[in-house]
Scaffold this motif. Structure first.
Motif, PDB file in Angstrom:
ATOM      1  N   HIS A  25      -4.467   8.985 -12.091  1.00 26.27           N
ATOM      2  CA  HIS A  25      -3.557   9.316 -13.184  1.00 26.27           C
ATOM      3  C   HIS A  25      -3.211   8.106 -14.041  1.00 26.27           C
ATOM      4  N   GLY A  26      -3.988   7.037 -13.917  1.00 29.34           N
ATOM      5  CA  GLY A  26      -3.793   5.877 -14.788  1.00 29.34           C
ATOM      6  C   GLY A  26      -2.820   4.845 -14.273  1.00 29.34           C
ATOM      7  N   GLY A  27      -2.437   4.953 -13.017  1.00 27.96           N
ATOM      8  CA  GLY A  27      -1.534   3.975 -12.424  1.00 27.96           C
ATOM      9  C   GLY A  27      -2.305   2.889 -11.691  1.00 27.96           C
ATOM     10  N   GLU A  28      -1.586   1.890 -11.296  1.00 23.32           N
ATOM     11  CA  GLU A  28      -2.148   0.776 -10.531  1.00 23.32           C
ATOM     12  C   GLU A  28      -1.168   0.410  -9.430  1.00 23.32           C
ATOM     13  N   PHE A  29      -1.676  -0.241  -8.402  1.00 23.04           N
ATOM     14  CA  PHE A  29      -0.791  -0.820  -7.399  1.00 23.04           C
ATOM     15  C   PHE A  29      -1.247  -2.243  -7.134  1.00 23.04           C
ATOM     16  N   GLU A  30      -0.277  -3.061  -6.784  1.00 22.91           N
ATOM     17  CA  GLU A  30      -0.554  -4.451  -6.431  1.00 22.91           C
ATOM     18  C   GLU A  30       0.240  -4.788  -5.181  1.00 22.91           C
ATOM     19  N   GLN A  44       3.890  -3.178  -5.695  1.00 22.61           N
ATOM     20  CA  GLN A  44       4.380  -2.848  -7.030  1.00 22.61           C
ATOM     21  C   GLN A  44       3.440  -1.826  -7.666  1.00 22.61           C
ATOM     22  N   LEU A  45       4.023  -0.762  -8.181  1.00 21.31           N
ATOM     23  CA  LEU A  45       3.280   0.237  -8.939  1.00 21.31           C
ATOM     24  C   LEU A  45       3.460  -0.057 -10.419  1.00 21.31           C
ATOM     25  N   SER A  46       2.401   0.145 -11.196  1.00 19.30           N
ATOM     26  CA  SER A  46       2.487  -0.133 -12.636  1.00 19.30           C
ATOM     27  C   SER A  46       1.605   0.854 -13.386  1.00 19.30           C
ATOM     28  N   GLY A  47       1.414   0.595 -14.668  1.00 19.78           N
ATOM     29  CA  GLY A  47       0.616   1.485 -15.503  1.00 19.78           C
ATOM     30  C   GLY A  47       1.331   2.803 -15.687  1.00 19.78           C
ATOM     31  N   ALA A  48       0.619   3.897 -15.508  1.00 19.69           N
ATOM     32  CA  ALA A  48       1.184   5.225 -15.710  1.00 19.69           C
ATOM     33  C   ALA A  48       2.299   5.547 -14.713  1.00 19.69           C
ATOM     34  N   CYS A  49       2.390   4.785 -13.623  1.00 21.36           N
ATOM     35  CA  CYS A  49       3.459   5.014 -12.638  1.00 21.36           C
ATOM     36  C   CYS A  49       4.830   4.674 -13.227  1.00 21.36           C
ATOM     37  N   GLY A  51       7.686   5.085 -15.353  1.00 21.42           N
ATOM     38  CA  GLY A  51       8.211   6.207 -16.112  1.00 21.42           C
ATOM     39  C   GLY A  51       7.712   7.565 -15.657  1.00 21.42           C
ATOM     40  N   CYS A  52       6.831   7.611 -14.677  1.00 19.70           N
ATOM     41  CA  CYS A  52       6.324   8.891 -14.176  1.00 19.70           C
ATOM     42  C   CYS A  52       7.407   9.584 -13.349  1.00 19.70           C
ATOM     43  N   GLY A  53       7.562  10.866 -13.578  1.00 17.02           N
ATOM     44  CA  GLY A  53       8.591  11.635 -12.883  1.00 17.02           C
ATOM     45  C   GLY A  53       8.382  11.775 -11.387  1.00 17.02           C
ATOM     46  N   ILE A  54       7.130  11.671 -10.929  1.00 17.18           N
ATOM     47  CA  ILE A  54       6.892  11.812  -9.494  1.00 17.18           C
ATOM     48  C   ILE A  54       6.751  10.462  -8.783  1.00 17.18           C
ATOM     49  N   SER A  55       6.876   9.363  -9.518  1.00 18.30           N
ATOM     50  CA  SER A  55       6.739   8.057  -8.861  1.00 18.30           C
ATOM     51  C   SER A  55       7.786   7.831  -7.771  1.00 18.30           C
ATOM     52  N   PRO A  56       9.032   8.332  -7.900  1.00 19.26           N
ATOM     53  CA  PRO A  56       9.966   8.160  -6.785  1.00 19.26           C
ATOM     54  C   PRO A  56       9.472   8.817  -5.487  1.00 19.26           C
ATOM     55  N   MET A  57       8.823   9.967  -5.607  1.00 20.71           N
ATOM     56  CA  MET A  57       8.280  10.641  -4.418  1.00 20.71           C
ATOM     57  C   MET A  57       7.088   9.866  -3.853  1.00 20.71           C
ATOM     58  N   THR A  58       6.264   9.324  -4.732  1.00 25.56           N
ATOM     59  CA  THR A  58       5.124   8.529  -4.287  1.00 25.56           C
ATOM     60  C   THR A  58       5.605   7.293  -3.553  1.00 25.56           C
ATOM     61  N   LYS A  59       6.613   6.619  -4.102  1.00 24.19           N
ATOM     62  CA  LYS A  59       7.152   5.415  -3.465  1.00 24.19           C
ATOM     63  C   LYS A  59       7.738   5.735  -2.093  1.00 24.19           C
ATOM     64  N   GLU A  60       8.460   6.834  -2.001  1.00 25.10           N
ATOM     65  CA  GLU A  60       9.059   7.229  -0.726  1.00 25.10           C
ATOM     66  C   GLU A  60       7.972   7.563   0.294  1.00 25.10           C
ATOM     67  N   ALA A  61       6.932   8.250  -0.137  1.00 29.62           N
ATOM     68  CA  ALA A  61       5.829   8.584   0.766  1.00 29.62           C
ATOM     69  C   ALA A  61       5.138   7.321   1.275  1.00 29.62           C
ATOM     70  N   ILE A  62       4.937   6.350   0.405  1.00 30.73           N
ATOM     71  CA  ILE A  62       4.328   5.085   0.827  1.00 30.73           C
ATOM     72  C   ILE A  62       5.232   4.392   1.840  1.00 30.73           C
ATOM     73  N   ARG A  63       6.530   4.323   1.551  1.00 31.06           N
ATOM     74  CA  ARG A  63       7.481   3.671   2.466  1.00 31.06           C
ATOM     75  C   ARG A  63       7.466   4.313   3.849  1.00 31.06           C
ATOM     76  N   VAL A  78       8.737  -0.863  -2.070  1.00 31.61           N
ATOM     77  CA  VAL A  78       7.888  -0.410  -3.176  1.00 31.61           C
ATOM     78  C   VAL A  78       8.736  -0.397  -4.438  1.00 31.61           C
ATOM     79  N   GLU A  79       8.238  -1.052  -5.465  1.00 29.07           N
ATOM     80  CA  GLU A  79       8.937  -1.080  -6.738  1.00 29.07           C
ATOM     81  C   GLU A  79       7.981  -0.627  -7.832  1.00 29.07           C
ATOM     82  N   THR A  80       8.562  -0.223  -8.943  1.00 27.02           N
ATOM     83  CA  THR A  80       7.776   0.102 -10.121  1.00 27.02           C
ATOM     84  C   THR A  80       7.987  -1.027 -11.115  1.00 27.02           C
ATOM     85  N   ALA A  81       6.927  -1.469 -11.756  1.00 24.11           N
ATOM     86  CA  ALA A  81       7.004  -2.565 -12.712  1.00 24.11           C
ATOM     87  C   ALA A  81       8.124  -2.287 -13.717  1.00 24.11           C
ATOM     88  N   GLY A  82       8.989  -3.273 -13.892  1.00 28.60           N
ATOM     89  CA  GLY A  82      10.101  -3.141 -14.826  1.00 28.60           C
ATOM     90  C   GLY A  82      11.383  -2.621 -14.217  1.00 28.60           C
TER      91      GLY A  82
END
Length: 88
Positions: A25-30, A44-49, A51-63, A78-82
């Motif tokens: 979906h155009g995101g990146e992780f580092e 850190q998640l960046s790119g399309a992540c 401002g993405c509405g589901i990124s909080p769920m993705t971060k929680e799943a990774i954690r 897990v953080e989102t860039a910015g």
């Protein structure tokens, strides 16, 4: 530039295998930090992540899933860039 540690390689493989939607979906992780001594991993998640509405769920799943699936991982941040660090 240093080579990735074994822990970083394991985390990278886990993320690519279990969260392909990040890149699809155009995101990146580092992986910002992967300390095998204390089991701390910071991602850190960046790119399309950003401002993405589901990124909080993705971060929680990774954690939740990373410590269960990757040996040596005890704590995950897990953080989102910015947005800055959002904790464990």
């Amino acid at each position: 530039m240093t080579d990735k540690s074994e822990l970083e390689e394991s985390v990278d493989t886990f993320l690519l295998s279990n969260f392909p939607q990040i890149k699809m979906h155009g995101g990146e992780f580092e992986i910002l930090e992967a300390d095998p001594n204390d089991g701390y991993v910071k991602i850190q998640l960046s790119g399309a992540c950003s401002g993405c509405g589901i990124s909080p769920m993705t971060k929680e799943a990774i954690r939740n899933r990373l410590p269960e699936k990757v040996e040596g991982v005890e704590m995950v941040s897990v953080e989102t860039a910015g947005e800055g660090d959002l904790g464990f």
